[in-house]
Enzyme design. Structure first.
Site, PDB file in Angstrom:
ATOM      1  N   SER A   1       0.839  -1.202   0.000  1.00 38.40           N
ATOM      2  CA  SER A   1       0.000   0.000   0.000  1.00 38.40           C
ATOM      3  C   SER A   1       0.873   1.250   0.000  1.00 38.40           C
ATOM      4  O   SER A   1       2.079   1.190   0.222  1.00 38.40           O
ATOM      5  CB  SER A   1      -0.889   0.013   1.244  1.00 38.40           C
ATOM      6  OG  SER A   1      -0.095   0.306   2.378  1.00 38.40           O
ATOM      7  N   LYS A   2       0.200   2.363  -0.234  1.00 34.36           N
ATOM      8  CA  LYS A   2       0.886   3.652  -0.221  1.00 34.36           C
ATOM      9  C   LYS A   2       1.535   3.883   1.139  1.00 34.36           C
ATOM     10  O   LYS A   2       2.625   4.431   1.244  1.00 34.36           O
ATOM     11  CB  LYS A   2      -0.149   4.733  -0.513  1.00 34.36           C
ATOM     12  CG  LYS A   2       0.398   6.136  -0.514  1.00 34.36           C
ATOM     13  CD  LYS A   2      -0.643   7.080  -1.045  1.00 34.36           C
ATOM     14  CE  LYS A   2      -0.886   8.289  -0.175  1.00 34.36           C
ATOM     15  NZ  LYS A   2       0.185   8.727   0.674  1.00 34.36           N
TER      16      LYS A   2
END
Ligand code: GLU
Length: 504
Positions: free
Chosen positions: A259-260
Site C-alpha cells: 500500500s501507499k
C-alpha cells in the site's frame, strides 16, 4: 489476433501494481503480434479524480509501455473512455432483463441498510441473492405491472444480475487453472444504476466483447468477480475471453497487499510518477522523480510475479517481450524488495554512457555555480559511475573533482591527522614539486621513497592526503585523483589543509 487491454479507473495515481498489470499485458501483446489497448473505466463518477487519466498516460509513456489503440490515440473500436460510451450500455442491461438474466430493483439505501442490520443482529451477513431476492423490492417480487408503474412514475431503480440458483461456475484461469464457485455464494451484483450509468461489471464485459478483447490479464483482486463475468458472457451468448489473474504485490514483510502507507513508512515510492493530490494537496513520491530509470523499473516489475525460467535477471524490454510467458507467472504474491529495486537501478545506471552521466552531472554543477571543461566532466563521470545508484547522488559524490573542500570530516581528521601530519604533508608538497608529474613516478616517490623508507604508516599518511584533497576519506585511487586534479590544485589543497588543521 491477440487483443489485450489495460483498463484502469481514474481514481488516483496509478499504483505500481497497476503498472505491472499494464506491463504484462504489453509484453503479451507484443510477443503475440497483437494489439494493446488503453481503456479508461470511469463509470463510477463518485470516485473520479481530475488529472488521474493524464497521469496514467504519462506514467506508462515514461516506462515505454506503448499502446496501439486507446483513449489518448483513438482507434477503430472507440471511444475508449466508458463515460463517452454511456449511451450504448442501457440496451445491454435491457437485453438481460428481457432474457431473464437480470431484474429491476427499487430498494432504497435505507431499506438495504435495515436488512443488513437485521441480519447482523442474528450474527448473519445479508447478501442480495437467490435466497433473499424475493423478500426485496424488485421486479421479481413486485410483478411486471407494478414495476412498469414505478418506472413510469420516475422511481429510481438499479438493474441486478439474476444468478441461477445452485450452479457451479468455472473460470478457466491461465495461471490458476480452473476456479469453481457455486452461484449460491454470489450476490446479485448491480449492473446498471439509476444515474443511467452501467457499473464496472456490465461496462467491462460489454466493452471487452465489443472491442474484441481476446485475453483479460488483470490483478488477482478481480478473481472474485470473474464468475459473474463468465456468467455475463453466457447470458449474452458471447464467447468469453481467456482470463489470467496476476498475483498480488505484497508488502516487503510479505503480509498483505503493498500500500501507499508501506511506501511512506519504508521510504520508497509506490507510484511511477510523483502525484499531487488535487483535493488534499498531499504529494506522493514517484520512481521518476526519485531518479529511477524507466528501464530499471520495468525490469524490476517484470520479475515481481514472473521469471524467465533461468537465473537471468537483467532484461531489456525487447528481451522481456521475447522471454515472457504466462506459464512462468507465479500463483503466489510477490514481495516488494527495496534493495532489489535499488540493485536494478544501479545496474541500469552503469549502462548509461559516460556522456549521459556527464550531462546529468553538469546540470547539478550548474545548480552549484560550478563549471568545468566538458571532457573533464565526462572523465569524472566515467570514473565515478560505479559508485552511483541515483542521479541525485552525483554532485555529492563528485564535487571534490571541481572544488576544494571547505571543511574536513572531524572523525576522519581525529583518526588520521596526527599532530605531526603537517610535516609529512609539507613533504608531500615538496615531492609533487620535484618528481615528474606522472602516475608511476609519484607513486614511487610517495609510497616507497618517503613513506616506506621512513617507516611511516601508509594508511595514516595517504588518508591524511585524502582528507586534504577530498575533505574526508572517500574517493577513487589517490594518485589517480591527484593526476586528475593536477599539480597546482593538489598542492594548493594540501597547503590549505595544513594551514587549517595544523593548529587544531
Ligand atoms: N477498472 C478495473 C481496474 O481499475 C479494471 C479491471 C479489469 O481489468 O477488468 O482495475
Amino acid at each position: 489476433m491477440v487483443r489485450v487491454r489495460f483498463a484502469p479507473s481514474p481514481t488516483g495515481p496509478l499504483h505500481i501494481g497497476g503498472v505491472r498489470t499494464a506491463l504484462y499485458n504489453y509484453l503479451f501483446a507484443r510477443q503475440n503480434g497483437g494489439k494493446m489497448i488503453l481503456r479508461i473505466e470511469d463509470t463510477d463518477q463518485t470516485r473520479f479524480v481530475p488529472g488521474a487519466e493524464q497521469y496514467i498516460i504519462e506514467a506508462l509513456d515514461w516506462l515505454g509501455i506503448k499502446f496501439d489503440e486507446g483513449v489518448h490515440i483513438g482507434g477503430p473500436y472507440g471511444p475508449y473512455r466508458q463515460s463517452d460510451r454511456k449511451a450504448m450500455y442501457r440496451q445491454y442491461a435491457e437485453q438481460l432483463i428481457r432474457d431473464g438474466w437480470a431484474y429491476y430493483a427499487f430498494d432504497k439505501p435505507e431499506a438495504l441498510e435495515a436488512k443488513r442490520k437485521e441480519y447482523e443482529a442474528q450474527k448473519k451477513t445479508f447478501q442480495y441473492d437467490c435466497n433473499t431476492r424475493l423478500q426485496m423490492e424488485n421486479s421479481l417480487s413486485l410483478g411486471m405491472e407494478e414495476t412498469q408503474r414505478r418506472i413510469v412514475a420516475g422511481e429510481p431503480y438499479v438493474v441486478r444480475f439474476q444468478f441461477p440458483d445452485n450452479i457451479d461456475i468455472t473460470v478457466h484461469d491461465m495461471i490458476r487453472g480452473d476456479v469453481t464457485m457455486n452461484s449460491r455464494l454470489l450476490d446479485d451484483k448491480v449492473l446498471f444504476k439509476s444515474d443511467g450509468m452501467p457499473t464496472y461489471h456490465l461496462a467491462n464485459i460489454v466493452d471487452d466483447h465489443t472491442m474484441e478483447i481476446t485475453h483479460v490479464i488483470r490483478g488477482e483482486e478481480w478473481l472474485p468477480s470473474a464468475p459473474l463475468h463468465v456468467m455475463l458472457y453466457k447470458a449474452f451468448g458471447w464467447e468469453a475471453p481467456q482470463f489470467a489473474h496476476l498475483p498480488l504485490l505484497l508488502k516487503p514483510e510479505g503480509n498483505g497487499k503493498l500500500s501507499k502507507r508501506d511506501g511512506d513508512r519504508l521510504g520508497f515510492p509506490v507510484f511511477p510518477l510523483e502525484w499531487h493530490d488535487p483535493k488534499s494537496g498531499e504529494i506522493s513520491s514517484g520512481y521518476r522523480e526519485k531518479g529511477y530509470l524507466p528501464e530499471a523499473v520495468v525490469n524490476m516489475l517484470a520479475l515481481m510475479g514472473w521469471n524467465p525460467g533461468t537465473e537471468q535477471e537483467i532484461m531489456s524490454m525487447d528481451e522481456l517481450i521475447k522471454l515472457f510467458n504466462v506459464e512462468h507467472i507465479s500463483k503466489n504474491g510477490a514481495k516488494f524488495n527495496l534493495d532489489k529495486a535499488k540493485w536494478f537501478q544501479h545496474e541500469y545506471f552503469q549502462k548509461l554512457s559516460d556522456e549521459a552521466v556527464a550531462d546529468m552531472l553538469e546540470v547539478q554543477m550548474k545548480e552549484h555555480g560550478v563549471e568545468a571543461d566538458h571532457a573533464y566532466v565526462v572523465k569524472v563521470a566515467g570514473m565515478m559511475k560505479e559508485r552511483i545508484t541515483f542521479p541525485g547522488e552525483l554532485w555529492e559524490t563528485c564535487c571534490y573533482f571541481f572544488q576544494a573542500p571547505t571543511e574536513y570530516n572531524e572523525k576522519d581528521v581525529a583518526k588520521r591527522w596526527t599532530p605531526d601530519m603537517h610535516i609529512h604533508m609539507s613533504k608531500v608538497i615538496e615531492i609533487l614539486n620535484t618528481v615528474p608529474f606522472e602516475y608511476d613516478a609519484i607513486h614511487k616517490a610517495l609510497l616507497d621513497d618517503y613513506i616506506a623508507a621512513n617507516g611511516l604508516n601508509t594508511g595514516k599518511v595517504m588518508n591524511s592526503l585524502r582528507i586534504a584533497v577530498v575533505g574526508r576519506t572517500v574517493g577513487p585511487d589517490m594518485i589517480t585523483l591527484v593526476m586528475m586534479l593536477g599539480k597546482d590544485e593538489t598542492i594548493s589543497r594540501i597547503q590549505k589543509a595544513i594551514d587549517k588543521l595544523k593548529t587544531e
